[in-house]
Design an enzyme around this catalytic site. Structure first.
Site, short mmCIF file in Angstrom:
data_model
loop_
_atom_site.label_atom_id
_atom_site.label_comp_id
_atom_site.label_asym_id
_atom_site.label_seq_id
_atom_site.Cartn_x
_atom_site.Cartn_y
_atom_site.Cartn_z
N ARG A 293 0.85 -1.19 0.00
CA ARG A 293 0.00 0.00 0.00
C ARG A 293 0.88 1.24 0.00
O ARG A 293 1.94 1.28 0.61
CB ARG A 293 -0.90 0.02 1.25
CG ARG A 293 -2.01 -0.98 1.20
CD ARG A 293 -2.91 -0.88 2.41
NE ARG A 293 -2.25 -1.29 3.63
CZ ARG A 293 -1.68 -0.49 4.52
NH1 ARG A 293 -1.70 0.82 4.35
NH2 ARG A 293 -1.10 -0.96 5.60
N TYR B 113 -1.68 -3.62 -6.91
CA TYR B 113 -1.36 -4.46 -5.74
C TYR B 113 -2.32 -4.27 -4.57
O TYR B 113 -2.62 -3.15 -4.15
CB TYR B 113 0.06 -4.15 -5.25
CG TYR B 113 0.63 -5.29 -4.43
CD1 TYR B 113 1.31 -6.34 -5.05
CD2 TYR B 113 0.47 -5.35 -3.05
CE1 TYR B 113 1.81 -7.40 -4.31
CE2 TYR B 113 0.97 -6.41 -2.32
CZ TYR B 113 1.64 -7.43 -2.94
OH TYR B 113 2.13 -8.48 -2.22
N LYS C 128 -9.46 -2.14 1.92
CA LYS C 128 -9.12 -0.99 2.75
C LYS C 128 -9.92 0.25 2.34
O LYS C 128 -10.35 1.03 3.18
CB LYS C 128 -7.63 -0.69 2.65
CG LYS C 128 -6.74 -1.86 3.03
CD LYS C 128 -6.96 -2.31 4.44
CE LYS C 128 -5.99 -3.40 4.83
NZ LYS C 128 -6.21 -3.84 6.22
N HIS D 61 -10.46 -2.01 11.81
CA HIS D 61 -9.37 -2.84 11.32
C HIS D 61 -9.15 -3.96 12.34
O HIS D 61 -8.14 -3.96 13.06
CB HIS D 61 -8.12 -1.96 11.16
CG HIS D 61 -6.98 -2.62 10.44
ND1 HIS D 61 -5.67 -2.23 10.63
CD2 HIS D 61 -6.95 -3.60 9.52
CE1 HIS D 61 -4.89 -2.96 9.85
NE2 HIS D 61 -5.64 -3.80 9.17
N SER E 175 -1.09 -3.38 10.52
CA SER E 175 -0.83 -4.33 9.45
C SER E 175 0.41 -5.18 9.76
O SER E 175 1.41 -4.67 10.27
CB SER E 175 -0.58 -3.58 8.15
OG SER E 175 -1.65 -2.69 7.93
N CYS F 293 1.01 -7.51 11.95
CA CYS F 293 1.35 -7.73 13.37
C CYS F 293 0.76 -9.04 13.88
O CYS F 293 0.63 -9.23 15.09
CB CYS F 293 0.85 -6.58 14.23
SG CYS F 293 1.87 -5.12 14.11
N ASP G 170 -9.18 -9.46 9.32
CA ASP G 170 -8.69 -8.11 9.01
C ASP G 170 -9.68 -6.99 9.33
O ASP G 170 -9.26 -5.94 9.78
CB ASP G 170 -8.29 -8.03 7.54
CG ASP G 170 -7.42 -6.83 7.21
OD1 ASP G 170 -6.58 -6.47 8.05
OD2 ASP G 170 -7.60 -6.25 6.13
N ARG H 52 1.94 -12.13 -0.53
CA ARG H 52 0.62 -12.44 0.02
C ARG H 52 0.04 -13.72 -0.56
O ARG H 52 0.37 -14.13 -1.67
CB ARG H 52 -0.35 -11.31 -0.31
CG ARG H 52 0.05 -9.94 0.26
CD ARG H 52 -0.31 -9.84 1.70
NE ARG H 52 0.07 -8.54 2.28
CZ ARG H 52 -0.64 -7.93 3.22
NH1 ARG H 52 -1.74 -8.46 3.69
NH2 ARG H 52 -0.24 -6.78 3.72
#
Ligand code: OXD
Ligand code: MN
Length: 603
Positions: free
Chosen positions: A78, A217, A226, A246, A268, A270, A293, A385
């Protein structure tokens, strides 16, 4: 369904028809594909991408119906500095967002999108965020020139014709996307088209629109995630009285079969995916995943808070995922999975750092280079990913698609903090819990472009995802809680799996051992486990944490549960200067909580 002449048959939605026609006139694609969401369509697009070099089919005897895609080196995460919230005024976007004047931005975007799909197909993707018939769900339509996006959206959302039936002539969020690389005069395509010079991820909160240009991406391009489910949805939630967060959602069941649902916000990369589908080390305890998420939450008629996962897939970070760290994820991705930016093995399978203790002798890495364990380059990009359907997860929660959502008993906030923050503490009440969320900070990861490992404030893990003034977002949380019956509100906790000692050694083993912390939380919710009141919140007493069989050294436990007054005093200064930027938008409730913490640390 392909042809534009079938548009009237495709949808009854007047706004959608108009928008599609405008998009065609503006972007000048070579043809149009109205997606129906079928398996046949998915396969056909995969074939197209194989031909173009975008996708490599993996060995079907190893990983059936799975593919590897590799982006360009400039399009791997991102891009927060190219993400804009174009509310009418800068103040409405607040100090933590990039703001740009909406009229100016529209002009810029119209120029960029003009002719941007020449030589390409324009795809129309109707999608639903949340179960198709849930009152908590919302619909979007993405227009894109990327078949990779179409296939990813099929995994990540409920996508296709059914959605149009539910939509009728109702409201949807238009999500306009182009990779920004028109093909002129039969110019040959590249495997991963994007536009390194011009990336714009733009949100118009008032008109509920998303425009994204130049990147193919993840969160930049799969606009349901998002852009919609967090940035635009956070504005919808503020206006309509709900929460778009989130957060992972998981069910946690004790050996007696009692179950509670927990929502947890972490920045993100974590470990949300690992936690959401963990196999607890504690015998008899069970975790089941609703989402990894995003959570959309609203009070039900019974006054409890209910959550749905708006997504239908996992877009998880691959490196570090292994049978050891997350067996359920490994089993989820054995088939029907799209991998992006991982390495290719000689037998047509995938590999990434941490997947097995021994790396293979030879690979083709994500940069398409020959790779061996001695190579200087990574095998997989750190933000590589997997994209896989949630329903493939062995521990998917039986209620993961429940239209009314699942009732939330506890909310967790956490980050990567090598110092200061203890393993776990409980907030005193909703207001204090809101303050804990607001003061969250974490060391940065590879999920976003920029320096890794730098401590930054990330309130509610929403720093890159809040679609309006973060100060007003704090106020929304406070007022949301005030409207509720306090006895029915979830309890709020802070957790930190990432504490290190002075030598830099991890103090807590993490992963499946985190179930010990969840057990304490579970029992606190039932008023069973003991706690000690400290200046920052309620901490477990030494004996209330179940540490049986862990061999944790006494001194490590002491550090994990310590509240270092001086360090916390410094922390409050750090919070205080951070909060100043919100000026008049910082709610009284947050100031009161900060002052109360400062007071408690003094006495
Ligand atoms: C994600 C992120 O992809 O937070 O979930 O970056
Ligand atoms: Mn995320």
């Amino acid at each position: 369904m392909h042809a534009i002449d079938s548009l009237d048959e495709y949808t009854q939605n007047d706004h959608l028809k108009e928008w599609i026609k405008e998009a065609i006139a503006l972007c000048q694609p070579k043809d149009v594909w109205l997606c129906d969401g079928s398996e046949r369509e998915y396969k056909e697009l995969c074939q197209r991408m194989i031909k173009n070099g975008t996708m490599i089919p993996l060995n079907p005897s190893k990983r059936p119906n799975s593919y590897l895609c590799r982006s360009t080196a400039d399009d791997v995460s991102r891009v927060e500095d190219r993400t804009f919230i174009c509310s009418k005024t800068k103040e409405e976007a607040g100090p933590t967002n990039n703001w740009s004047d909406p009229d100016e931005m529209r002009k810029t975007l119209l120029k960029l999108f003009k002719g941007s799909m020449q030589g390409r197909t324009l795809f129309v993707i109707p999608f639903c965020m949340g179960p198709l018939h849930s009152p908590l769900s919302h619909i979007g339509v993405q227009i894109t020139d990327s078949p990779y996006v179409v296939c990813s959206m099929k995994i990540m959302t409920r996508m296709g014709k059914e959605v149009l039936n539910v939509l009728g002539n109702g409201f949807f969020v238009p999500c306009f996307h182009s990779v920004g690389m028109p093909l002129h005069n039969n110019q040959k395509d590249v495997p991963w088209p994007s536009n390194p010079q011009n990336k714009y991820i733009v949100h118009f909160p008032e008109t509920r629109e998303i425009w994204s240009y130049g990147s193919g991406y993840g969160g930049n391009a799969l606009l349901g995630k998002k852009c919609y489910a967090l940035r635009i949805a956070s504005c919808m939630a503020r206006d309509e009285g709900w929460l778009a967060e989130h957060m992972l959602i998981m069910g946690f069941t004790n050996p007696q079969g009692q179950k509670k649902y927990i929502a947890a916000a972490f920045p993100s990369a974590c470990g949300k995916t690992n936690l959401a589908m963990m196999t607890p080390s504690l015998p008899g305890w069970k975790v089941e995943v609703v989402g990894d998420d995003i959570a959309w939450m609203k009070f039900g008629e019974d006054g409890h808070l209910y959550a749905i996962n708006p997504e239908a897939g996992f877009f998880g970070v691959a490196p570090g995922t292994s049978a050891n760290s997350n067996l359920n994820a490994m089993q989820t991705i054995t088939k029907n999975t799209i991998f992006t930016n991982v390495a290719l093995t000689d037998d047509g399978d995938v590999w990434w750092e941490g997947m097995t203790p021994q790396p293979p002798e030879h690979l083709i890495n994500w940069l398409r280079h020959e790779w061996s364990p001695n190579s200087q380059e990574k095998a997989a990009h750190p933000n590589a990913r997997f994209t896989a359907p949630i329903k493939q997860c062995p521990v998917v929660d039986p209620d993961w698609e429940s239209p009314r959502g699942v009732p939330i008993s506890a909310i967790l906030f956490g980050g990567r903090r090598s110092t200061v923050a203890p393993l776990v503490y409980e907030s005193f009440n909703w207001e204090h819990g809101t303050f804990v969320g607001a003061s969250l900070s974490s060391e940065t990861t590879a999920a976003a472009a920029g320096q890794v490992g730098k401590l930054r404030h990330d309130p509610f893990a929403m720093l890159p995802f809040c679609g309006y003034n973060m100060g007003d977002y704090f106020a929304h949380w406070l007022s949301f809680g005030r409207k509720a019956d306090p006895s029915k509100l979830p309890k709020i906790y802070y957790v930190n799996w990432f504490r290190k000692d002075a030598q830099g050694k991890w103090l807590w083993p993490g992963y499946k051992e985190n179930s010990r912390v969840l057990k304490w939380i579970f029992e606190r919710v039932d008023n069973k486990a003991a706690a000690e009141k400290t200046a920052i919140g309620n901490l477990p007493t030494k004996d209330s944490l179940d540490l049986q069989g862990l061999n944790l050294e006494e001194n490590d436990l002491k550090q994990l549960l310590e509240v270092d007054r001086e360090a916390w005093q410094q922390e409050t200064q750090y919070m205080s200067s951070y909060f100043q930027q919100f000026g008049p938008h910082l709610p009284e409730g947050i100031k009161t909580e900060l002052n109360a913490l400062i007071e408690r640390l003094r006495s």
